[in-house]
Design a protein around this motif. Sequence first.
Motif, PDB file in Angstrom:
ATOM      1  N   SER A 121      74.110  71.760  36.661  1.00 28.16           N
ATOM      2  CA  SER A 121      74.593  70.403  36.420  1.00 28.16           C
ATOM      3  C   SER A 121      74.239  69.955  35.002  1.00 28.16           C
ATOM      4  N   LEU A 122      73.060  70.365  34.503  1.00 28.63           N
ATOM      5  CA  LEU A 122      72.730  70.046  33.110  1.00 28.63           C
ATOM      6  C   LEU A 122      73.725  70.718  32.167  1.00 28.63           C
TER       7      LEU A 122
ATOM      8  N   PHE B  17      68.907  64.133  35.160  1.00 30.53           N
ATOM      9  CA  PHE B  17      69.018  64.658  36.528  1.00 30.53           C
ATOM     10  C   PHE B  17      70.154  63.986  37.296  1.00 30.53           C
ATOM     11  N   VAL B  18      70.164  62.634  37.304  1.00 30.56           N
ATOM     12  CA  VAL B  18      71.180  61.925  38.086  1.00 30.56           C
ATOM     13  C   VAL B  18      72.553  62.024  37.416  1.00 30.56           C
ATOM     14  N   VAL B  19      72.606  61.706  36.100  1.00 28.90           N
ATOM     15  CA  VAL B  19      73.895  61.770  35.397  1.00 28.90           C
ATOM     16  C   VAL B  19      74.499  63.179  35.465  1.00 28.90           C
ATOM     17  N   PRO B  20      73.700  64.250  35.218  1.00 23.66           N
ATOM     18  CA  PRO B  20      74.281  65.595  35.361  1.00 23.66           C
ATOM     19  C   PRO B  20      74.825  65.864  36.760  1.00 23.66           C
ATOM     20  N   ALA B  21      74.118  65.347  37.780  1.00 18.52           N
ATOM     21  CA  ALA B  21      74.606  65.563  39.147  1.00 18.52           C
ATOM     22  C   ALA B  21      75.965  64.905  39.330  1.00 18.52           C
ATOM     23  N   VAL B  22      76.108  63.681  38.752  1.00 18.80           N
ATOM     24  CA  VAL B  22      77.403  62.993  38.832  1.00 18.80           C
ATOM     25  C   VAL B  22      78.456  63.781  38.058  1.00 18.80           C
ATOM     26  N   SER B 247      85.150  75.622  40.372  1.00 19.76           N
ATOM     27  CA  SER B 247      84.732  76.172  41.663  1.00 19.76           C
ATOM     28  C   SER B 247      83.225  76.383  41.692  1.00 19.76           C
ATOM     29  N   ALA B 248      82.598  76.671  40.517  1.00 16.34           N
ATOM     30  CA  ALA B 248      81.140  76.787  40.485  1.00 16.34           C
ATOM     31  C   ALA B 248      80.492  75.460  40.849  1.00 16.34           C
ATOM     32  N   ALA B 249      81.044  74.366  40.295  1.00 19.89           N
ATOM     33  CA  ALA B 249      80.493  73.046  40.597  1.00 19.89           C
ATOM     34  C   ALA B 249      80.666  72.725  42.078  1.00 19.89           C
ATOM     35  N   ALA B 250      81.850  73.073  42.636  1.00 20.60           N
ATOM     36  CA  ALA B 250      82.075  72.821  44.058  1.00 20.60           C
ATOM     37  C   ALA B 250      81.064  73.588  44.902  1.00 20.60           C
TER      38      ALA B 250
END
Lengths: 263, 279
Positions: A121-122, B17-22, B247-250
């Motif tokens: 995610s990073l 952490f939170v922003v990357p998750a979004v 697809s990696a993010a999914a």
Amino acid sequence: MRLGRWLADHWVLGAGLVVLAYLLLPVAVVAGLSVNRASSRLSYDFHEFTLDWWAHPCGSPGMCAAVVRSVQIGFLSTLVATVLGTLMAFGLTRHRFAGRGATSILVFLPMATPEVVMGSSLLALFGAARVPLGFATIVIAHVMFCVSFVVVTVRARLAGLDPQLLEAAADLYAGPWQAFRRVTLPLALPGIVAAALLAFSLSFDDFIVTNFNAGTTTTFPMYVWGAAQRGIPPQVNVIGTAMFLIALLLVALTMLRPRRARF
Amino acid sequence: MPYLLILPAGLWLIVFFVVPAVQLFATSLYDPSGSLATGYAMTGDLGNYPRALGDYWPQLLRSLGYAAVATLACLALGFPLAYAIALKAGRWRNMLLVAVIAPFFTSFLIRTLAWKTILSDTGVLVGLLRHAHLLGADGRLLATPFAVVAGLTYNFLPFMVLPLYASLERFDRRLLEAAGDLYAGPVAGFRRVTLPLAAPGIVAGTLLTFIPAAGDYVNAQLLGTPRTAMIGNVIDSAFLVRLDYPSAAALSFVLMFAILVLTVGYLRRVGAGALDAVS
């Protein structure tokens, strides 16, 4: 009869020691390989005793540069994470405020997230923001996952402190700043030191999150990962063994340090 | 005042952490026909999820299965060790604790590679097992599911031992004597006294072991084969080799969701109060 009784009392200890041996076995193998000259590059049989790898640990090209880079990243990440985490631990322990529960969850979440998710995610964020990957993005990532462990460690130490000590300090005419510097800080220090050591070891050892956010920068774990594909240079085992010995030495020093009253 | 203290670390966690998750969630909704070079179109397309799951459900199930077996193995191995350190070690207690933590400092990649040496086909262990006919003449340990699960068990065992130790350390042994006085045998004493008192440690330990084990791919890569690939291997190569971000993010989100569902279900079953020991 006596033997049966002894066994009944001690079998748990015996089982525990067997498990401990299992934990330490790979370290023994690494130490053994660090003084071994294998018969060929791709075999790891114990062939011949040698101290060459210990005498010339930098003989493997690029490895020492990677170790130095990992130490730099470790120190920088530890410094930032320890300062940020300690401040937050004080905020969470000494004060009641709106959003305290949400903050605790925010601290807990990174510890409950698999590294592959945090790392990717990073990477998605840095990619979207077009931030070039390298030394800085590694430090940012390491501070992020170390800070939670610092908060939890320091908080546990602060929670065990007796609040009456501060009242006693006030009774002895200590102002709030003096009470903090002379009472709270010395008592919290072992927790802060433990948190810093933990943060450094997490940062120095991290591979998964780093691998996502390093670009072309190579840290020591990334060097090991790359080398594993073509056969690990024996000097890698020297570094592994040396880290183990340094950690034992640090622990021994803190345990043997004479305790003196600090009031 | 408290806000000033928590703000720096809080902001760091929110931004990184939170922003990357979004951002990751947004990425999982991108149009999969884009690429890193041309950019992705945000289509809000949920199709990445069924597509990723359809392709990779075996790896996902394998990850959860391996992690569950490794967690049970860690509990079986970690309990006697934590019990021995907390209640039987006497003045050796601190030294044994150090011995549990010390292997951490030899990089976990190096230790996993050491397991590769220990389990190798020409190694002593395989030789002994073949000699004892516990393993066929061409049987092997390396590159099997056993090797991957053993590696996971090894790497995450300290995460089980430390919380177990923390809950057993406060354990008053006179409670067991009292149970004995009330005619409880050793088994009943363990089941009715020791186990409930160790419950917070067991809950914390199983979570701290299961979650990282389910996302791990280092053990599967170094000790296994493509047939033992875990979901982490898939996510890693989708992000870094195939550069198929949507697809990696999914898949990352599916993994998080699976872990979340299992964790919540588990905590509801054992009682969330047990988790107070961790925080």
